[in-house]
Each structure stands twice: as C-alpha cells, then as structure tokens.
Scaffold this motif. Structure first.
Motif, PDB file in Angstrom:
ATOM      1  N   PHE A 268      26.274 -67.275 -30.611  1.00 53.03           N
ATOM      2  CA  PHE A 268      25.933 -68.583 -31.181  1.00 53.03           C
ATOM      3  C   PHE A 268      26.815 -69.589 -30.462  1.00 53.03           C
ATOM      4  CE2 PHE A 268      23.980 -70.345 -35.268  1.00 53.03           C
ATOM      5  CZ  PHE A 268      23.925 -71.628 -34.755  1.00 53.03           C
TER       6      PHE A 268
ATOM      7  N   HIS B 228      19.996 -66.252 -35.893  1.00 56.15           N
ATOM      8  CA  HIS B 228      21.146 -65.631 -35.226  1.00 56.15           C
ATOM      9  C   HIS B 228      21.394 -64.228 -35.786  1.00 56.15           C
ATOM     10  CE1 HIS B 228      25.615 -65.181 -34.555  1.00 56.15           C
ATOM     11  NE2 HIS B 228      25.074 -65.141 -33.353  1.00 56.15           N
TER      12      HIS B 228
ATOM     13  N   THR C  65      19.936 -65.105 -29.503  1.00 56.26           N
ATOM     14  CA  THR C  65      21.009 -65.898 -28.914  1.00 56.26           C
ATOM     15  C   THR C  65      20.678 -67.350 -29.223  1.00 56.26           C
ATOM     16  OG1 THR C  65      21.143 -64.330 -27.102  1.00 56.26           O
ATOM     17  CG2 THR C  65      22.181 -66.485 -26.752  1.00 56.26           C
ATOM     18  N   ILE C  66      21.662 -68.077 -29.729  1.00 59.07           N
ATOM     19  CA  ILE C  66      21.408 -69.466 -30.116  1.00 59.07           C
ATOM     20  C   ILE C  66      22.314 -70.404 -29.321  1.00 59.07           C
ATOM     21  CG2 ILE C  66      21.362 -71.135 -32.028  1.00 59.07           C
ATOM     22  CD1 ILE C  66      19.552 -68.896 -32.766  1.00 59.07           C
TER      23      ILE C  66
END
Ligand code: ADP
Ligand code: MG
Length: 325
Positions: free
Chosen positions: A37, A187, A192-193
C-alpha cells in the motif's frame, strides 16, 4: 522477465517527461512491491499524475522505462494495462451513458463480456453503494457518485495493481470514510495499491510506504514510520491557570501559539526536554494545570521536506506550475 507473480508490481527506471519547456518528471526511479500500500504525495504540479499516466500507457516517457508486474508499459502495453486499474484524477464521462453501461463498455475494452464479469460489476456497484444508481445517466449523478463510478470502472477487469489519483479530492467526509474502507478491503484482498492524496492524514492512516514528489523528482521515499521519524519537532501544549506571566526568553523562540489558557511549544526531538520547559514556566510564575504532547504528523514532515503547504484540491488555489526550465 514477465512472471507477474514475481518481481515488483510497479517498476519505474530513469523516467523523464517534458511538456514543452516543463520538465514534469525528471529522472524517477521507483519500485512498488506486490501487495504493498504505497502513497505518492506531493504538491500540485509535482508530476504525480504525469507519472501515473505513463504507467497507464496514456503518455509516453521521453526517456526511461516503466513496467507493471514485469510488463513494459509500451512494449507489452496490453498485458501491462490488463494488470493495472487506474482511477484518474479528472472525472470525465459521456453524460448519456448509464452507470451500468459505462462499466459494460469498460469490460468490453478488456474482452470481458461473460456473465462472470457481469456479476462482478454488480458486486462492485454494491460495494460502492451504487446499485440503485446503476441505470441512472452519468449526468444525473453527484460529484461523489461519479467518483465512485470511476473507481468501479478501474476495477472492472480485476486488476492486480490499483492506482488511485486523488480519489477523495473534494469528496465529503462520509464518502471519504467509506472509500477508505473499500480501498482497505482491496488491499486486504491482495491488491497492490498506489494512492495519491491531498489529505496527508489519509496517507498516514493507510499507506505502508510513502514517496514525496516535488518538482518532477522524488524528494523522499521511506516507510511511513521512518518518514514520521524524520520530523524534527514535537508539540507540547501546556494549559495554564492564573494571572498572565511573561514567557521566559529561552522559551520564546519555541512558542508557536498562545491563548489566555494555553501555550503551545514546538520542541526539537532529542534536544529539548519537557521537564526543563515546565520548570522554566513555573519559575516565571506560570501555574501549569495540564500538558499534552503530540508527535509530528505527516503534514509536518511534508512541510519540512517541501517547504510548502500541499495545495487544496479542486483548483481552490492556482496550480503552481513549475517554472520553465
Ligand atoms: P501533479 O499530479 O503532481 O499535480 P502533474 O503531473 O499534473 O502534477 O503536472 C506536472 C507538471 O506538468 C505541471 O507543471 C503541469 O502543469 C505539467 N503538465 C501536466 N500535464 C500536462 C500537459 N498535458 N500539457 C502540458 N503540461 C502538463
Ligand atoms: Mg495530479
């Protein structure tokens, strides 16, 4: 080198981008791990959206390369794009389509026409509280709802990597909170952020690692914890009672704010001592009734790094474009 399960989710190497004389991205190197994140912060004009547009294949870099899950964003555009969902900063829709149509068209781009994807689109509508607006024309939606459609649209093809470019800019507090919940869920489900935001407390609450962009380059990149430790100051708030007394000269420089009943000092981590400050106040005749301390937050680190306040969203202030090189 194109096993999407291995290697970084996002890789950027030596990327430059000019718009005329504006050097919007100047030599950015970056790797975002799978499942991370990641926060991308920086003042208006720092180059965040340009970098995101390069990742999305919407803009080509003048120099350098970028890859999503190992797929080069130019040489392997389709696979890179398939792995990526981007929620753009600007809300642009054809006003004549309904919400469901917008999502179906997006699914069509990715060749996803079956019932599985249709069910997923309905799930997205529900998760974003848009189900009852599904058949409404885009032009009838409020700004906050349009933003939620933008998020649903970015997720139609279930991308592994999701980039949200200021998804909460100008959005009311309630919707921001529900978007946080939704982004956290993505997440937790393994996405994947990458989040860019004007709300530093949002990055502080959500992101594991944070990069601060400024003037087209990366000014700092670290874990959130390490970033917060960079802050040199800490706030000491002292509640005082009784008659007004003078501030001892050795504290005057540290005094940041004063009311009739409170004094607020900025203390340097490591060098200033709280007991010494309190002793000096008492010696000057102050009656201290309470104290609170506050660790520096991301906003303060940001200010120390960039020497400027992050600009408010929605064009409330002019875009301080980079000076021409
Ligand atoms: P951020 O998203 O961090 O606010 P941008 O990437 O939007 O920054 O902009 C970086 C710089 O590039 C700014 O000076 C902006 O004015 C300029 N810029 C961005 N897009 C364009 C474009 N399409 N044409 C000309 N200049 C642009
Ligand atoms: Mg931007």
């Amino acid at each position: 080198m194109s096993d999407p399960d291995k290697g970084p989710a996002i890789e950027v190497a030596g990327v430059h981008k000019h718009f005329g004389r504006v050097h919007a991205v100047r030599g950015v190197d970056l790797a975002v791990r799978q499942g991370e994140f990641f926060g991308l912060l920086g003042p208006n004009g720092a180059g965040k959206s340009t970098l995101i547009n390069i990742l999305a294949g919407l803009t080509h870099p003048d120099q350098g390369r970028a890859a999503i899950c190992g797929y080069d964003v130019i040489a392997n555009y389709r696979k890179a794009r398939r792995a990526l969902g981007v929620v753009p900063q600007e809300v642009v829709f054809d006003p004549f389509f309904t919400v469901r149509e917008v999502l179906a068209i997006q699914a069509g781009y990715f060749g996803l026409k079956g019932p599985d994807n249709k069910a997923w689109r309905e799930e997205l509508l529900a998760a974003l509280m848009l189900t009852d607006k599904g058949d409404a024309n885009m032009r009838t939606l409020s700004g906050g709802m349009k933003r939620r459609v933008l998020i649903a649209q970015a997720l139609v093809h279930r991308p592994r990597v999701v980039i949200l470019d200021e998804p909460t800019a100008g959005v009311d507090v309630e919707l921001r909170a529900s978007l946080w919940v939704f982004i956290r869920r993505l997440h937790a489900e393994g996405h994947t952020i990458v989040l860019t935001t004007h709300y530093l407390e949002e990055a502080e609450a959500l992101c594991e690692r944070i990069a601060i962009m400024q003037g087209g380059g990366i000014a700092a990149l670290d874990t959130k914890e390490a970033m917060l430790r960079r802050a040199r100051s800490k706030t000491l708030r002292v509640t005082i009672a009784g008659p007004a007394a003078v501030i001892p000269p050795q504290l005057a420089l540290k005094l940041r704010k004063r009311t009739d009943t409170t004094l607020e000092f900025a203390l340097q981590q490591g060098s200033d001592s709280i007991p010494e400050v309190l002793d000096a106040l008492r010696a000057a005749g102050h009656v201290v009734t309470d104290i609170t301390t506050e660790q520096a937050n991301l906003e303060e680190v940001f200010l120390e790094l960039t020497h400027r306040r992050i600009s408010p969203p929605d064009g409330l202030s002019p875009d301080p474009a980079l000076p021409a090189a």
